[in-house]
Motif scaffolding. Structure first.
Motif, mmCIF file in Angstrom:
data_model
loop_
_atom_site.group_PDB
_atom_site.id
_atom_site.type_symbol
_atom_site.label_atom_id
_atom_site.label_comp_id
_atom_site.label_asym_id
_atom_site.label_seq_id
_atom_site.Cartn_x
_atom_site.Cartn_y
_atom_site.Cartn_z
ATOM 1 N N ARG A 140 55.245 -25.261 9.811
ATOM 2 C CA ARG A 140 54.382 -24.417 9.671
ATOM 3 C C ARG A 140 53.080 -25.355 10.734
ATOM 4 O O ARG A 140 52.867 -23.838 11.322
ATOM 5 N N TRP A 141 53.019 -26.723 10.746
ATOM 6 C CA TRP A 141 52.029 -26.716 12.340
ATOM 7 C C TRP A 141 52.628 -26.728 13.192
ATOM 8 O O TRP A 141 51.983 -25.381 14.517
ATOM 9 N N ASP A 142 53.587 -26.319 13.713
ATOM 10 C CA ASP A 142 54.807 -25.330 14.850
ATOM 11 C C ASP A 142 54.346 -24.300 15.152
ATOM 12 O O ASP A 142 53.543 -23.423 16.162
ATOM 13 N N ASN A 143 54.593 -23.460 14.028
ATOM 14 C CA ASN A 143 53.888 -22.214 14.237
ATOM 15 C C ASN A 143 52.651 -21.961 14.257
ATOM 16 O O ASN A 143 52.744 -20.708 15.074
ATOM 17 N N ARG A 144 51.786 -22.333 13.707
ATOM 18 C CA ARG A 144 50.289 -21.995 14.028
ATOM 19 C C ARG A 144 50.023 -22.576 15.187
ATOM 20 O O ARG A 144 49.588 -21.733 16.167
ATOM 21 N N VAL A 145 50.677 -23.095 15.999
ATOM 22 C CA VAL A 145 50.162 -24.210 16.776
ATOM 23 C C VAL A 145 50.253 -22.779 18.624
ATOM 24 O O VAL A 145 50.082 -21.958 19.569
ATOM 25 N N HIS A 146 51.585 -22.328 18.336
ATOM 26 C CA HIS A 146 52.363 -21.685 18.613
ATOM 27 C C HIS A 146 51.632 -20.247 19.105
ATOM 28 O O HIS A 146 51.113 -19.746 20.488
ATOM 29 N N ARG A 147 51.337 -19.820 17.733
ATOM 30 C CA ARG A 147 51.026 -18.527 17.392
ATOM 31 C C ARG A 147 49.211 -18.243 18.090
ATOM 32 O O ARG A 147 49.110 -17.912 18.631
ATOM 33 N N ALA A 148 48.729 -19.644 17.801
ATOM 34 C CA ALA A 148 47.488 -19.968 19.118
ATOM 35 C C ALA A 148 47.527 -19.822 19.999
ATOM 36 O O ALA A 148 46.274 -19.196 21.207
ATOM 37 N N THR A 192 49.508 -32.686 23.186
ATOM 38 C CA THR A 192 50.029 -32.986 25.463
ATOM 39 C C THR A 192 49.888 -31.331 25.299
ATOM 40 O O THR A 192 49.403 -31.191 26.185
ATOM 41 N N LEU A 193 50.121 -30.141 24.780
ATOM 42 C CA LEU A 193 50.274 -29.471 25.003
ATOM 43 C C LEU A 193 48.767 -28.636 24.938
ATOM 44 O O LEU A 193 48.142 -28.160 26.267
ATOM 45 N N LEU A 194 48.359 -28.742 23.793
ATOM 46 C CA LEU A 194 47.070 -28.464 23.773
ATOM 47 C C LEU A 194 46.044 -28.551 25.022
ATOM 48 O O LEU A 194 44.623 -28.246 24.913
ATOM 49 N N ARG A 195 46.039 -30.139 24.425
ATOM 50 C CA ARG A 195 45.126 -30.797 25.620
ATOM 51 C C ARG A 195 45.562 -30.768 27.050
ATOM 52 O O ARG A 195 44.589 -30.065 27.724
ATOM 53 N N ALA A 196 46.529 -30.394 27.411
ATOM 54 C CA ALA A 196 46.412 -29.632 29.014
ATOM 55 C C ALA A 196 46.261 -27.960 28.805
ATOM 56 O O ALA A 196 45.796 -28.100 30.114
ATOM 57 N N VAL A 197 46.526 -27.406 27.585
ATOM 58 C CA VAL A 197 45.878 -26.356 27.827
ATOM 59 C C VAL A 197 44.185 -25.907 28.152
ATOM 60 O O VAL A 197 43.716 -25.470 28.202
ATOM 61 N N LEU A 198 43.579 -26.516 27.257
ATOM 62 C CA LEU A 198 42.182 -26.565 27.365
ATOM 63 C C LEU A 198 41.608 -27.298 28.403
ATOM 64 O O LEU A 198 39.937 -27.813 28.453
ATOM 65 N N ASP A 199 42.475 -28.450 29.646
ATOM 66 C CA ASP A 199 41.709 -28.828 30.142
ATOM 67 C C ASP A 199 42.048 -28.233 31.628
ATOM 68 O O ASP A 199 41.691 -28.543 32.450
ATOM 69 N N ASP A 203 49.868 -26.146 34.910
ATOM 70 C CA ASP A 203 51.538 -26.811 35.420
ATOM 71 C C ASP A 203 52.284 -27.394 34.772
ATOM 72 O O ASP A 203 53.238 -27.630 34.217
ATOM 73 N N THR A 204 51.095 -28.175 34.159
ATOM 74 C CA THR A 204 51.635 -29.635 32.918
ATOM 75 C C THR A 204 51.837 -28.433 31.766
ATOM 76 O O THR A 204 53.082 -29.329 30.389
ATOM 77 N N ALA A 205 51.017 -27.484 31.143
ATOM 78 C CA ALA A 205 50.594 -26.826 29.929
ATOM 79 C C ALA A 205 52.483 -25.917 30.137
ATOM 80 O O ALA A 205 52.998 -26.014 29.063
ATOM 81 N N GLN A 206 52.674 -25.319 31.252
ATOM 82 C CA GLN A 206 53.839 -24.750 31.346
ATOM 83 C C GLN A 206 55.302 -25.391 31.529
ATOM 84 O O GLN A 206 56.007 -25.448 30.996
ATOM 85 N N ALA A 207 55.281 -26.666 31.359
ATOM 86 C CA ALA A 207 56.027 -27.467 32.120
ATOM 87 C C ALA A 207 56.325 -28.383 30.049
ATOM 88 O O ALA A 207 57.862 -28.888 29.928
ATOM 89 N N VAL A 208 55.180 -28.501 29.868
ATOM 90 C CA VAL A 208 55.805 -28.886 28.623
ATOM 91 C C VAL A 208 55.774 -28.304 27.473
ATOM 92 O O VAL A 208 57.067 -28.747 27.084
ATOM 93 N N MET A 209 55.457 -27.156 27.824
ATOM 94 C CA MET A 209 55.811 -25.961 26.400
ATOM 95 C C MET A 209 57.775 -25.340 27.335
ATOM 96 O O MET A 209 58.625 -25.658 26.343
#
Length: 224
Positions: A140-148, A192-199, A203-209
């Motif tokens: 459920r956490w995974d799903n919630r983060v992806h949707r956000a 890590t993904l959320l931090r890259a998005v917020l920062d 490039d990092t967000a894309q690579a992490v995802m």
């Protein structure tokens, strides 16, 4: 488990139509297999459980049919679809292209209007204990983060497409989750993904995802 998130982004039910409310609640029951694949949907019972009439319920079921979560047969009724594990490769091919794009766009916007929600998710993930990342909670956490992240990308067409494919992938994950010991690490990668998005680091967000989606498919294949 002390805290399991809502599978849907925070929203005021009062702002939704009855059909939308029924759709969202049934969708999550179906993707997390709370409604067992192959089980018939009893409209009378669901109408009472969801607190909606037959007309909005049928509108919701029609939408669920278009997303391949239910199937309706003439004179037989409506059933939860079976989980098509053989579709994993095709689903992953789409997600490997579009999920990193959504993360990149979200990072370019630094979360946009959804920044507050992403910051809340990041704080909540940092505070989670290991027991809260067991099977059901992790899913459920995974799903919630992806949707956000999809919402934060700011592209409604991309969001709609990804939600559909993510729902199908989550159903496959639910089938295999009991045999996947790596669930905690998979969800912790979201920090890590959320931090890259917020920062604002696309490039990092894309690579992490991209790694996240490929890792998901690899783990699924190891246990199926």
């Amino acid at each position: 488990m002390t805290a399991t998130p809502s599978a849907s982004p925070a929203a005021d039910d009062n702002q939704l139509s009855l059909a939308d409310r029924a759709f969202l609640r049934l969708r999550d029951r179906l993707i997390f297999l709370d409604i067992v694949p192959g089980m018939p949907l009893n409209e009378a019972r669901l109408s009472v459980e969801l607190g909606v009439g037959r007309t909005p319920l049928r509108e919701a079921i029609k939408r669920l049919d278009s997303e391949h979560l239910v199937v309706t047969y003439p004179r037989r009724g409506t059933f939860a679809t079976t989980v098509d594990i053989t579709a994993l490769s095709e689903i992953s091919q789409v997600r490997e292209v579009l999920e990193p794009l959504a993360a990149k766009l979200a990072a370019q916007r630094r979360g946009g209007r959804e920044r507050d929600e992403l910051e809340t998710l990041a704080r909540e993930l940092d505070a989670l204990g290991a027991d809260e990342l067991e099977r059901d909670g992790a899913l459920r956490w995974d799903n919630r983060v992806h949707r956000a992240v999809y919402t934060a990308a700011g592209n409604a067409h991309l969001q709609d497409t990804l939600e559909r494919y993510s729902n199908l992938a989550t159903r496959i994950w639910c089938v295999a989750a009991d045999r996947m010991p790596q669930l905690q690490g998979h969800v912790e990668e979201h920090a890590t993904l959320l931090r890259a998005v917020l920062d604002g680091d696309p490039d990092t967000a894309q690579a992490v995802m991209l790694h996240h989606v490929r890792d998901f498919e690899e783990h699924i294949r190891q246990v199926l």
